[in-house]
Design an enzyme around this catalytic site. Sequence first.
Site, short mmCIF file in Angstrom:
data_model
loop_
_atom_site.label_atom_id
_atom_site.label_comp_id
_atom_site.label_asym_id
_atom_site.label_seq_id
_atom_site.Cartn_x
_atom_site.Cartn_y
_atom_site.Cartn_z
N ARG A 148 45.29 33.89 -34.55
CA ARG A 148 44.60 34.96 -33.81
C ARG A 148 43.22 34.47 -33.34
O ARG A 148 42.78 34.77 -32.23
CB ARG A 148 44.44 36.21 -34.68
N GLN B 286 36.10 48.49 -33.63
CA GLN B 286 37.12 48.25 -34.65
C GLN B 286 37.68 46.83 -34.49
O GLN B 286 38.48 46.39 -35.29
CB GLN B 286 38.26 49.26 -34.50
N ASN B 287 37.26 46.16 -33.42
CA ASN B 287 37.85 44.85 -33.09
C ASN B 287 37.22 43.74 -33.93
O ASN B 287 36.03 43.78 -34.24
CB ASN B 287 37.70 44.57 -31.59
N ASP C 150 37.46 40.60 -32.82
CA ASP C 150 37.14 39.48 -31.92
C ASP C 150 35.64 39.50 -31.59
O ASP C 150 34.93 40.44 -31.97
CB ASP C 150 37.99 39.57 -30.65
N HIS D 290 35.73 46.76 -38.85
CA HIS D 290 36.88 46.09 -39.48
C HIS D 290 36.62 44.60 -39.67
O HIS D 290 37.55 43.80 -39.79
CB HIS D 290 38.14 46.33 -38.66
N CYS E 2 34.57 33.22 -49.08
CA CYS E 2 35.37 32.88 -50.25
C CYS E 2 36.07 34.14 -50.78
O CYS E 2 35.44 35.21 -50.86
CB CYS E 2 34.49 32.30 -51.34
N SER F 228 43.72 54.01 -30.46
CA SER F 228 44.77 55.03 -30.65
C SER F 228 44.27 56.16 -31.55
O SER F 228 44.92 57.18 -31.68
CB SER F 228 45.99 54.37 -31.30
N PRO G 1 44.67 54.41 -21.02
CA PRO G 1 45.74 54.70 -20.06
C PRO G 1 46.76 55.69 -20.62
O PRO G 1 47.49 56.32 -19.86
CB PRO G 1 46.41 53.34 -19.82
N ALA H 97 40.43 49.74 -19.35
CA ALA H 97 38.99 49.55 -19.57
C ALA H 97 38.34 48.69 -18.50
O ALA H 97 37.24 48.98 -18.03
CB ALA H 97 38.78 48.94 -20.94
N1 APR Z 1 42.34 49.76 -21.59
C1 APR Z 1 42.09 50.80 -22.43
N2 APR Z 1 42.93 51.15 -23.45
C2 APR Z 1 44.06 50.43 -23.60
C3 APR Z 1 44.40 49.34 -22.76
C4 APR Z 1 43.47 49.02 -21.71
N3 APR Z 1 43.69 48.01 -20.89
N4 APR Z 1 45.58 48.81 -23.18
C5 APR Z 1 45.99 49.56 -24.25
N5 APR Z 1 45.08 50.54 -24.49
C6 APR Z 1 45.12 51.55 -25.55
C7 APR Z 1 46.50 51.96 -26.00
O1 APR Z 1 47.01 53.02 -25.20
C8 APR Z 1 46.25 52.41 -27.44
O2 APR Z 1 45.92 53.80 -27.48
O3 APR Z 1 44.51 50.98 -26.68
C9 APR Z 1 45.02 51.60 -27.86
C10 APR Z 1 45.30 50.49 -28.89
O4 APR Z 1 45.68 51.10 -30.06
P1 APR Z 1 45.88 50.24 -31.41
O5 APR Z 1 46.68 49.06 -31.17
O6 APR Z 1 46.33 51.24 -32.41
O7 APR Z 1 44.43 49.71 -31.75
P2 APR Z 1 43.23 50.42 -32.53
O8 APR Z 1 43.13 51.85 -32.22
O9 APR Z 1 42.05 49.56 -32.31
O10 APR Z 1 43.72 50.21 -34.04
C11 APR Z 1 42.84 50.47 -35.04
O11 APR Z 1 44.09 49.36 -36.69
O12 APR Z 1 45.32 47.83 -36.26
C12 APR Z 1 44.32 48.08 -37.04
O13 APR Z 1 42.46 46.87 -37.65
C13 APR Z 1 43.25 47.18 -36.61
O14 APR Z 1 41.20 47.75 -35.60
C14 APR Z 1 42.57 48.03 -35.59
C15 APR Z 1 42.85 49.43 -36.08
#
Ligand code: APR
Length: 255
Positions: free
Chosen positions: A72, A103-104, A106, A121, A129, A197, A222, A239
């Site tokens: 990753r 929450q990212n 990266d 996160h 360690c 989400s 979206p 975004a």
């Molecule tokens: N622009 C905006 N939103 C987008 C795009 C985009 N180009 N592409 C996808 N999405 C939206 C999706 O519709 C979804 O609602 O981003 C969301 C991603 O959801 P998740 O994968 O559930 O990510 P997240 O909400 O950050 O998850 C929370 O859970 O997976 C763990 O630690 C991880 O930080 C993460 C946490």
Amino acid sequence: MTESGPTQAAKLLGQARRTVVFTGAGMSAESGVPTFRDALTGLWQRYDAQQLATPEAFDADPDLVWGWYEWRRAVVARARPHPGHLAVAAIEARAPHSVLITQNVDDLHERAGSTAPLHLHGSLFAPRCSACAHPASTGDPAEPAEGRRLPPPRCDRCSAPIRPGVVWFGEALPQPALEAAAEAAASCDVLLTVGTSGLVYPAAEIPHVAARCGATVIQVNPEPTPLDQVSDINLRGPAARVLPALVDAAWGGAG
Ligand code: APR
């Protein structure tokens, strides 16, 4: 005539006294960083992410989990911030008292010029360690596209395995970041939630805190999410397209 969502959102953002931007995996999707729920590829497609992102998984098979996080990290290292990340940095530069909460794991916000995102996160770039928490430095990741098992390096101080600096399922979030995030959400007048989400708590509580404390919540996604309920304005779109347009409209193209 009632104003359209984007026009209203831009006006509120431009006039805000205290702004919070809250981002999730969707924020980095257009930079080629898979969201957590995107299907895993290569070696990883045999696993679900939740299986790999736990302390138990690391104890059971450190080479598998370390390999996955190095893979990753390599994906992120090859990625570039997109115009949406640049727009977030512009909001921080323009909006008074703004706070970025992500929450990212990266570093695309930082590479786009954001100065101090609160990483709820953790980060792929802060290994430590697994026993004494001594920070570790790891060179540039060089992982094969399909991924591989990789033994984690050892701690310089106690020789225990090094672990990724991320928050795994079942682990507590970094308290200082969580407290600062909750404080910012409770005192902001506009919260912009982007690409999440809203399913993973306690981070997903942040937009609800802002709404309960009277802030305007603007969602960029979206797709519909459970955050639709607390959002005053839902901007349906990616975004990288919606955020630059919002910043341009809020600050008259000077974003
Ligand atoms: N622009 C905006 N939103 C987008 C795009 C985009 N180009 N592409 C996808 N999405 C939206 C999706 O519709 C979804 O609602 O981003 C969301 C991603 O959801 P998740 O994968 O559930 O990510 P997240 O909400 O950050 O998850 C929370 O859970 O997976 C763990 O630690 C991880 O930080 C993460 C946490």
